[in-house]
Design an enzyme around this catalytic site. Structure first.
Site, PDB file in Angstrom:
ATOM      1  N   GLU A   1      88.837 -16.156 -27.554  1.00 56.08           N
ATOM      2  CA  GLU A   1      90.298 -16.159 -27.439  1.00 56.08           C
ATOM      3  C   GLU A   1      90.748 -16.756 -26.108  1.00 56.08           C
ATOM      4  OE1 GLU A   1      91.966 -15.779 -29.990  1.00 56.08           O
ATOM      5  OE2 GLU A   1      90.436 -14.847 -31.245  1.00 56.08           O
TER       6      GLU A   1
ATOM      7  N   HIS B   1      93.356 -23.806 -23.908  1.00 58.39           N
ATOM      8  CA  HIS B   1      93.948 -24.916 -24.651  1.00 58.39           C
ATOM      9  C   HIS B   1      95.469 -24.918 -24.476  1.00 58.39           C
ATOM     10  CE1 HIS B   1      93.717 -27.329 -28.707  1.00 58.39           C
ATOM     11  NE2 HIS B   1      94.050 -28.085 -27.692  1.00 58.39           N
TER      12      HIS B   1
END
Length: 695
Positions: free
Chosen positions: A489, A495
């Site tokens: 996660e 990202h």
């Protein structure tokens, strides 16, 4: 098209609502006046959401009307960018509302989500089926090669045009009218499906009153269960639930086979109990409506409609990939089942291996083969240390730092907040971490955001999970699976945090579904690298680093049980594809269909699909005809990590290539082009098969 009439109706609804509910102090109606623009959770109340949704709809309608009525020739800036920036209020309220319905829901939020879903569906259709707006977009798209646009601008233009076409902009009025109804029904059915699963999770309580029934369970786990029982008024007893942090250790350690069977069946029969939370009818309706939608839009089945907008492009490519991998995984799973059966036979109980035995005997076999068990590892995986390990990896790779923010308001005391800064000290974004299970919180783990990155606006990202809670004086000690989930996660979070796009519609994780798991899954590789374990895996009592002997054992068993893990994941991915490959759903019985599909594959009865049809929340929440993405991206992440291993897992040049071509780029360019810019070639399956012990 009835755009102006619809705008009037929605505005009128808003005016009627606002008469009953003053909105002057509604925090959603202006940019948040807080440090970094973080949500003022201490000021947000349930009564703020609904009027903010309507005000946001009104605002976006006005902004779109300005675009349509603009007398100037349609341009990228006055149409495409204007559309991308048209929903400030709606973006604020939607991001927070839908995060809360997953992380901290209440009966009131659930009711409102069902009420607002068709309104938002209608609003979306009003935009995407607006002929005047699409006419402007189409005119720009037709001359895109002569406009001198950047690669990113061309991508946003293409994606905008494609989104309108995929939403039905080219359909006739009768088809569009039916599509609106389908979308509205799907929006409500999806919420019903997910709420039923949450209700099933919360309803199941395995309460144990006899100490003898705790045989085999570790002390820390029993203490946690006693704490949970006390919290619901069952002092002196032990409570076990369907949350991963409770169910999986129970299956792993409990010597009571009957109770293992009870908790396993409760989990795998969710949504299939012929009660008020039954999902069979709901998922059947969803599959039927999705097929109808796909056919309206010119596709033979829903999977080809979805996949037309991914790296895979079509169902045939995905099925070929999954079937090829199935040929590797099933034989390995059968061999693992045979090993477990031999272990059972040694006990002389004349019992045949069943699905609820797998975790229990796998743990025994792990100890026998590798002289290692979860209890030996857990003391080195204190949650705070694991989190700092992930942060340290990010710093060594990309130079970023994450420091606690103490004065940011949160929606629950469990939530921690961190500021992310780049190597030069500049602000990158804010990261919220919410790691423990509780009633009202969906199971599993995910990354989301409270604000998208765009141009000079930095993102607000959250990671949510349901990890093992602290017990008594002991801290939260994670399982190896939870460690990898935390890194996973956090990879998604990177990202989002490192995104450097100009437009929110293509920034961060707004990428193809079968590409989005690359940044998350590649991050998992660092979690168990010996060099990284030395950094963060420290005994919670002594502070000593994990010894080399234990690290060696941990590394040696990395491919252990991969037949099971790959096969259950593959079975779910194939089930998802089969449901959405259907071209006729007349007389569909999802339970019978699922069983026939698994029988055709030759899936052994000791393994069930990771998610069965009636609780397959992924295919409701954005992964319909997309669950294969985890395996598709596994090819990418294993291939990508090979590059790091070739040059050094913290090689700066390799890390810079990954950051600049993957993490920063969002959906600003075709994903395969971006991958090849990083790797220099297309990905190969060999590394993934090797990682899973299948080659």
């Amino acid at each position: 098209m009835k755009t102006k009439k619809t705008i009037f109706i929605l505005t009128a609804c808003y005016m009627m609502y606002s008469c009953a509910t003053p909105i002057e102090n509604n925090p959603f109606l202006t940019e948040f006046k807080t440090e970094f623009g973080t949500p003022p959770f201490d000021k947000i109340k349930i009564e703020h959401y609904e009027p903010a949704f309507y005000k946001g709809i009104e605002e976006q309608n006005k902004n779109i009307r300005k675009v349509i009525e603009n007398k100037e020739t349609p341009t990228f800036d006055n149409t495409i960018v204007a559309l991308d920036n048209s929903d400030p209020i709606l973006a604020r309220v939607s991001a927070i509302f839908f995060n809360m319905t997953d992380a901290e829901t209440t009966d009131e939020l659930t009711k409102l989500s069902i009420k607002i879903a068709p309104v938002l569906s209608e609003h979306s259709d009003n935009i995407y089926l607006n002929k005047e707006l699409f006419k402007r977009i189409n005119s720009i798209h037709q001359q895109k090669d002569s406009l001198g646009l950047t690669t990113e601008q061309l991508r946003l233009l293409d994606e905008t045009y494609k989104n309108f076409v995929r939403a039905g902009a080219n359909l006739n009025m009768e088809q569009q009218a039916r599509l609106r109804e389908v979308n509205k029904e799907l929006s409500t059915l999806g919420l019903t499906f997910s709420n039923n699963i949450l209700n099933e999770n919360n309803a199941f309580k395995l309460i144990i009153s006899k100490k003898a029934d705790l045989a085999g369970l570790p002390d820390w786990f029993c203490q946690s269960a006693a704490q949970e029982a006390k919290a619901i008024g069952e002092k002196g007893k032990w409570l076990f639930t369907l949350n991963d942090a409770s169910r999986l250790p129970f299956l792993q350690y409990s010597e009571n086979r009957a109770l293992r069977e009870k908790i396993y069946k409760a989990y795998t029969n969710r949504g299939n109990n012929n009660d008020k939370n039954d999902n069979k009818k709901t998922i059947t309706q969803i599959v039927a409506l999705r097929l109808e939608k796909a056919k309206l839009l010119g596709f033979d089945c829903y999977s080809n409609f979805v996949l037309d907008n991914t790296m895979a492009k079509n169902s045939a490519t995905v099925m070929s990939f999954l079937n090829k991998l199935w040929g590797y995984s099933l034989p390995k799973a059968k061999a693992e089942a045979a090993e477990l059966q031999k272990l059972m036979d040694k006990e002389g109980k004349n019992e045949k291996l069943a699905a609820w035995d797998w975790w229990y005997y796998t743990e025994k076999l792990r100890k026998e083969k590798y002289n290692i068990n979860e209890e030996e590892i857990k003391p080195y995986f204190k949650l705070e240390n694991v989190r700092e390990g992930a942060f340290t990896v990010a710093k060594k790779l990309y130079g970023i730092t994450l420091t606690p923010l103490k004065d940011i308001t949160v929606y629950h005391p469990d939530v921690e907040v961190f500021e992310a800064k780049d190597a030069d000290g500049s602000h990158l974004g804010v990261l919220y971490l919410d790691y423990f299970p509780r009633p009202g919180k969906s199971g599993g783990a995910w990354m989301s955001n409270y604000r998208e990155q765009q141009a000079g606006i930095r993102p607000l990202i959250c990671n949510v999970a349901s990890f093992t809670k602290p017990v008594g004086n002991a801290p939260s000690l994670l399982t190896l699976d939870e460690v990898e989930t935390l890194f996973h996660e956090f990879g998604h979070a990177l990202h989002g945090l490192l995104s450097e796009c100009n437009y929110s519609g293509i920034s961060g994780t707004n990428v193809a579904r079968d590409f989005v798991e690359l940044p998350s899954q590649v991050m998992e590789h660092w979690a168990t690298e010996p060099e990284v374990l030395k950094m963060y895996a420290k005994h919670y009592q002594t502070g000593e680093s994990m010894p080399d002997s234990l690290i060696e054992k941990l590394v040696n068993q990395k491919t252990f049980n991969q037949g099971f893990m790959t096969t259950e994941l593959l079975a779910a991915a194939i089930l998802d594809m089969n449901l959405h490959n259907l071209t006729d759903v007349k007389n569909l019985n999802v339970i019978t269909y699922e069983q026939k599909a698994m029988d055709k594959l030759g899936l052994i009865p000791e393994i069930a699909p990771r998610y069965r049809t009636t609780y397959f929340n992924h295919i409701i929440g954005g992964y319909a005809a997309g669950y294969y993405s985890y395996l598709w991206a596994n090819v990418l992440d294993s291939d990508a990590f090979e590059t790091f291993k070739e040059h050094g897992i913290f090689d700066k040049q390799t890390a810079d290539l990954f950051r600049k071509n993957i993490l920063e780029k969002g959906n600003s360019e075709d994903p395969m082009v971006l991958y090849k810019k990083f790797r220099g070639s297309e990905p190969q399956m060999d590394a993934m098969l090797k990682d899973r012990g299948m080659k």
